[in-house]
Design an enzyme around this catalytic site. Structure first.
Site, PDB file in Angstrom:
ATOM      1  N   ARG A 154      12.035 -16.464  24.456  1.00  0.00           N
ATOM      2  CA  ARG A 154      12.541 -15.901  25.721  1.00  0.00           C
ATOM      3  C   ARG A 154      12.468 -16.924  26.868  1.00  0.00           C
ATOM      4  O   ARG A 154      11.502 -17.681  26.982  1.00  0.00           O
ATOM      5  CB  ARG A 154      11.729 -14.668  26.116  1.00  0.00           C
ATOM      6  CG  ARG A 154      12.101 -14.175  27.505  1.00  0.00           C
ATOM      7  CD  ARG A 154      11.629 -12.801  27.812  1.00  0.00           C
ATOM      8  NE  ARG A 154      10.198 -12.638  27.592  1.00  0.00           N
ATOM      9  CZ  ARG A 154       9.572 -11.463  27.620  1.00  0.00           C
ATOM     10  NH1 ARG A 154      10.273 -10.365  27.839  1.00  0.00           N
ATOM     11  NH2 ARG A 154       8.280 -11.388  27.430  1.00  0.00           N
ATOM     12  N   ARG A 162       2.307   3.071  29.818  1.00  0.00           N
ATOM     13  CA  ARG A 162       1.956   2.541  28.498  1.00  0.00           C
ATOM     14  C   ARG A 162       0.553   2.918  28.043  1.00  0.00           C
ATOM     15  O   ARG A 162       0.033   2.310  27.096  1.00  0.00           O
ATOM     16  CB  ARG A 162       2.229   1.056  28.369  1.00  0.00           C
ATOM     17  CG  ARG A 162       1.635   0.183  29.359  1.00  0.00           C
ATOM     18  CD  ARG A 162       2.568  -0.937  29.672  1.00  0.00           C
ATOM     19  NE  ARG A 162       2.518  -2.087  28.818  1.00  0.00           N
ATOM     20  CZ  ARG A 162       3.452  -3.059  28.904  1.00  0.00           C
ATOM     21  NH1 ARG A 162       4.479  -2.960  29.714  1.00  0.00           N
ATOM     22  NH2 ARG A 162       3.340  -4.125  28.172  1.00  0.00           N
ATOM     23  N   LYS A 169      13.497  -3.974  26.524  1.00  0.00           N
ATOM     24  CA  LYS A 169      13.449  -3.019  27.648  1.00  0.00           C
ATOM     25  C   LYS A 169      14.034  -3.659  28.923  1.00  0.00           C
ATOM     26  O   LYS A 169      14.867  -3.063  29.585  1.00  0.00           O
ATOM     27  CB  LYS A 169      12.001  -2.571  27.925  1.00  0.00           C
ATOM     28  CG  LYS A 169      11.320  -1.910  26.735  1.00  0.00           C
ATOM     29  CD  LYS A 169       9.909  -1.469  27.065  1.00  0.00           C
ATOM     30  CE  LYS A 169       8.935  -2.581  27.370  1.00  0.00           C
ATOM     31  NZ  LYS A 169       8.657  -3.517  26.260  1.00  0.00           N
ATOM     32  N   ARG A 191      -0.625  -8.848  22.329  1.00  0.00           N
ATOM     33  CA  ARG A 191       0.145  -7.821  23.052  1.00  0.00           C
ATOM     34  C   ARG A 191       0.684  -6.764  22.082  1.00  0.00           C
ATOM     35  O   ARG A 191       0.693  -5.572  22.406  1.00  0.00           O
ATOM     36  CB  ARG A 191       1.303  -8.475  23.823  1.00  0.00           C
ATOM     37  CG  ARG A 191       0.824  -9.234  25.042  1.00  0.00           C
ATOM     38  CD  ARG A 191       1.869 -10.173  25.578  1.00  0.00           C
ATOM     39  NE  ARG A 191       3.077  -9.500  25.993  1.00  0.00           N
ATOM     40  CZ  ARG A 191       4.260 -10.111  26.123  1.00  0.00           C
ATOM     41  NH1 ARG A 191       4.376 -11.397  25.868  1.00  0.00           N
ATOM     42  NH2 ARG A 191       5.298  -9.431  26.517  1.00  0.00           N
ATOM     43  N   ARG A 236       7.347 -17.546  29.981  1.00  0.00           N
ATOM     44  CA  ARG A 236       6.199 -16.803  30.506  1.00  0.00           C
ATOM     45  C   ARG A 236       4.922 -17.245  29.786  1.00  0.00           C
ATOM     46  O   ARG A 236       4.938 -17.472  28.578  1.00  0.00           O
ATOM     47  CB  ARG A 236       6.405 -15.290  30.295  1.00  0.00           C
ATOM     48  CG  ARG A 236       7.263 -14.663  31.366  1.00  0.00           C
ATOM     49  CD  ARG A 236       7.667 -13.229  31.119  1.00  0.00           C
ATOM     50  NE  ARG A 236       6.694 -12.336  30.536  1.00  0.00           N
ATOM     51  CZ  ARG A 236       6.923 -11.046  30.291  1.00  0.00           C
ATOM     52  NH1 ARG A 236       8.100 -10.508  30.613  1.00  0.00           N
ATOM     53  NH2 ARG A 236       6.003 -10.287  29.743  1.00  0.00           N
TER      54      ARG A 236
HETATM   55  P1  AP5 Z   1      13.190  -8.351  26.866  1.00  0.00           P
HETATM   56  O1  AP5 Z   1      14.339  -7.528  27.317  1.00  0.00           O
HETATM   57  O2  AP5 Z   1      12.602  -9.324  27.824  1.00  0.00           O
HETATM   58  O3  AP5 Z   1      12.075  -7.422  26.191  1.00  0.00           O
HETATM   59  P2  AP5 Z   1      11.014  -6.441  26.848  1.00  0.00           P
HETATM   60  O4  AP5 Z   1      10.934  -5.247  25.978  1.00  0.00           O
HETATM   61  O5  AP5 Z   1      11.327  -6.233  28.291  1.00  0.00           O
HETATM   62  O6  AP5 Z   1       9.738  -7.330  26.660  1.00  0.00           O
HETATM   63  P3  AP5 Z   1       8.513  -7.617  27.627  1.00  0.00           P
HETATM   64  O7  AP5 Z   1       7.713  -8.709  26.971  1.00  0.00           O
HETATM   65  O8  AP5 Z   1       8.951  -7.909  29.034  1.00  0.00           O
HETATM   66  O9  AP5 Z   1       7.775  -6.326  27.582  1.00  0.00           O
HETATM   67  P4  AP5 Z   1       6.332  -6.129  27.861  1.00  0.00           P
HETATM   68  O10 AP5 Z   1       6.323  -4.662  27.911  1.00  0.00           O
HETATM   69  O11 AP5 Z   1       5.338  -6.728  26.966  1.00  0.00           O
HETATM   70  O12 AP5 Z   1       6.103  -6.979  29.206  1.00  0.00           O
HETATM   71  P5  AP5 Z   1       5.938  -6.501  30.697  1.00  0.00           P
HETATM   72  O13 AP5 Z   1       6.578  -7.486  31.553  1.00  0.00           O
HETATM   73  O14 AP5 Z   1       6.251  -5.065  30.833  1.00  0.00           O
HETATM   74  O15 AP5 Z   1      13.678  -9.146  25.539  1.00  0.00           O
HETATM   75  C1  AP5 Z   1      12.822 -10.068  24.896  1.00  0.00           C
HETATM   76  C2  AP5 Z   1      13.680 -11.254  24.372  1.00  0.00           C
HETATM   77  O16 AP5 Z   1      14.551 -10.766  23.355  1.00  0.00           O
HETATM   78  C3  AP5 Z   1      14.584 -11.885  25.446  1.00  0.00           C
HETATM   79  O17 AP5 Z   1      14.624 -13.253  25.252  1.00  0.00           O
HETATM   80  C4  AP5 Z   1      15.969 -11.250  25.190  1.00  0.00           C
HETATM   81  O18 AP5 Z   1      17.029 -12.136  25.542  1.00  0.00           O
HETATM   82  C5  AP5 Z   1      15.915 -10.985  23.699  1.00  0.00           C
HETATM   83  N1  AP5 Z   1      16.615  -9.765  23.309  1.00  0.00           N
HETATM   84  C6  AP5 Z   1      16.648  -8.576  23.963  1.00  0.00           C
HETATM   85  N2  AP5 Z   1      17.373  -7.675  23.267  1.00  0.00           N
HETATM   86  C7  AP5 Z   1      17.786  -8.317  22.145  1.00  0.00           C
HETATM   87  C8  AP5 Z   1      18.567  -7.906  21.013  1.00  0.00           C
HETATM   88  N3  AP5 Z   1      19.053  -6.652  20.906  1.00  0.00           N
HETATM   89  N4  AP5 Z   1      18.797  -8.816  20.036  1.00  0.00           N
HETATM   90  C9  AP5 Z   1      18.293 -10.105  20.141  1.00  0.00           C
HETATM   91  N5  AP5 Z   1      17.556 -10.535  21.193  1.00  0.00           N
HETATM   92  C10 AP5 Z   1      17.307  -9.644  22.168  1.00  0.00           C
HETATM   93  O19 AP5 Z   1       4.342  -6.607  30.833  1.00  0.00           O
HETATM   94  C11 AP5 Z   1       3.680  -7.851  30.864  1.00  0.00           C
HETATM   95  C12 AP5 Z   1       2.199  -7.607  31.038  1.00  0.00           C
HETATM   96  O20 AP5 Z   1       1.953  -6.966  32.311  1.00  0.00           O
HETATM   97  C13 AP5 Z   1       1.540  -6.686  30.008  1.00  0.00           C
HETATM   98  O21 AP5 Z   1       1.158  -7.375  28.826  1.00  0.00           O
HETATM   99  C14 AP5 Z   1       0.336  -6.150  30.796  1.00  0.00           C
HETATM  100  O22 AP5 Z   1      -0.691  -7.113  30.846  1.00  0.00           O
HETATM  101  C15 AP5 Z   1       0.908  -6.007  32.196  1.00  0.00           C
HETATM  102  N6  AP5 Z   1       1.480  -4.654  32.381  1.00  0.00           N
HETATM  103  C16 AP5 Z   1       2.792  -4.352  32.593  1.00  0.00           C
HETATM  104  N7  AP5 Z   1       2.965  -3.028  32.699  1.00  0.00           N
HETATM  105  C17 AP5 Z   1       1.722  -2.464  32.540  1.00  0.00           C
HETATM  106  C18 AP5 Z   1       1.251  -1.145  32.497  1.00  0.00           C
HETATM  107  N8  AP5 Z   1       2.092  -0.099  32.649  1.00  0.00           N
HETATM  108  N9  AP5 Z   1      -0.071  -0.953  32.316  1.00  0.00           N
HETATM  109  C19 AP5 Z   1      -0.927  -1.981  32.182  1.00  0.00           C
HETATM  110  N10 AP5 Z   1      -0.548  -3.270  32.173  1.00  0.00           N
HETATM  111  C20 AP5 Z   1       0.775  -3.513  32.346  1.00  0.00           C
END
Ligand code: AP5
Length: 216
Positions: free
Chosen positions: A129, A89, A14, A173, A162
């Site tokens: 990552r 989410r 994402k 997660r 991270r």
């Molecule tokens: P990346 O693009 O970083 O993936 P992502 O889907 O953004 O993953 P996140 O871990 O950031 O999502 P998340 O939803 O768990 O975390 P968030 O920060 O929102 O790609 C991942 C890796 O794969 C990278 O190394 C990239 O290079 C590689 N990659 C990408 N595409 C690829 C491909 N096609 N092929 C190969 N490799 C690839 O949330 C973190 C925390 O914050 C949550 O756990 C929660 O505690 C809190 N939080 C955030 N939002 C909320 C909410 N709305 N409600 C409640 N708590 C929340």
């Protein structure tokens, strides 16, 4: 004006896709996770509270998250619109978002893109990552390595792992995602706002699939 919602499990890509798409389409990129991490970096009360959930792989409570995103949405300046990455989410967040979107122009076009990736692929994506300390740019030790080891290609700042990308937290997660976020996918599917994209292909191929979905 457009509202693009990126949905998908942790590590689906994402953030990677949001970085590219927001630039190409002049959409404001709103990442709830990045806002929490920025708050933590600045040691705000919100950041300290969020960290207690994030580091356990749990979701930050809905009331806190909704208030934060509502606040950010009230400051949108781009006339093209915005891209939501990581929000909503839970079903409660999705319903709150629907209310907030009523306050926008009645021609606001909403589309939810579900980036689907099998669970076994997510673990290696997340544990490899690398994230840039300054702006949160995303790399991967194997799939998208930086040109200079340990340094961001965009701004030269340090790359770090991270805290929530440790294997045991990643498993938690993914479990939380299956329990609490899958219902959000059903929610948008039922409203005929959902487009599913195969996220188990190269970054460029996923990006092309999203662009073509947005043209429909
Ligand atoms: P990346 O693009 O970083 O993936 P992502 O889907 O953004 O993953 P996140 O871990 O950031 O999502 P998340 O939803 O768990 O975390 P968030 O920060 O929102 O790609 C991942 C890796 O794969 C990278 O190394 C990239 O290079 C590689 N990659 C990408 N595409 C690829 C491909 N096609 N092929 C190969 N490799 C690839 O949330 C973190 C925390 O914050 C949550 O756990 C929660 O505690 C809190 N939080 C955030 N939002 C909320 C909410 N709305 N409600 C409640 N708590 C929340």
């Amino acid at each position: 004006m457009r509202c693009v919602i990126l949905l998908g499990p942790p590590g689906a890509g994402k953030g990677t896709q949001a970085e590219m798409l927001s630039e190409e389409e002049c959409l404001e990129h709103i990442s709830s996770g990045a806002i929490f991490r920025e708050n933590l970096k600045n040691q705000t009360e919100l950041g300290k509270l969020a960290a207690t959930y994030i580091n356990n792989g749990e979701l930050v409570p809905d009331d806190v998250t909704i208030a934060m995103v509502r606040d950010r949405l009230s400051a949108i300046t781009s006339e093209s619109g915005f891209l939501l990455d990581g929000f909503p989410r839970t079903r409660t967040q999705a319903e709150a978002l629907k209310d907030v979107l009523q306050e926008f122009d009645e021609n606001l076009r909403v589309v939810a893109i579900y980036i689907k990736v099998p669970s076994q692929e997510l673990i290696s994506r997340l544990t490899g990552r690398l994230t840039c300390r300054a702006e949160g740019h995303i790399f991967h030790t194997k799939y998208n390595p930086p040109k200079i080891e340990g340094r961001c290609d965009h701004d030269g700042s340090e790359l770090y792992q991270r805290d929530d990308d440790k294997p045991e937290t990643v498993k938690k997660r993914i479990q939380v995602y299956l329990e609490q976020t899958i219902p959000v996918i059903d929610y948008y599917q039922n409203q005929a706002l959902l487009v599913e994209v195969d996220g188990n292909q190269s970054v460029e191929e996923v990006s092309a699939a999203i662009r073509s979905a947005l043209k429909v």
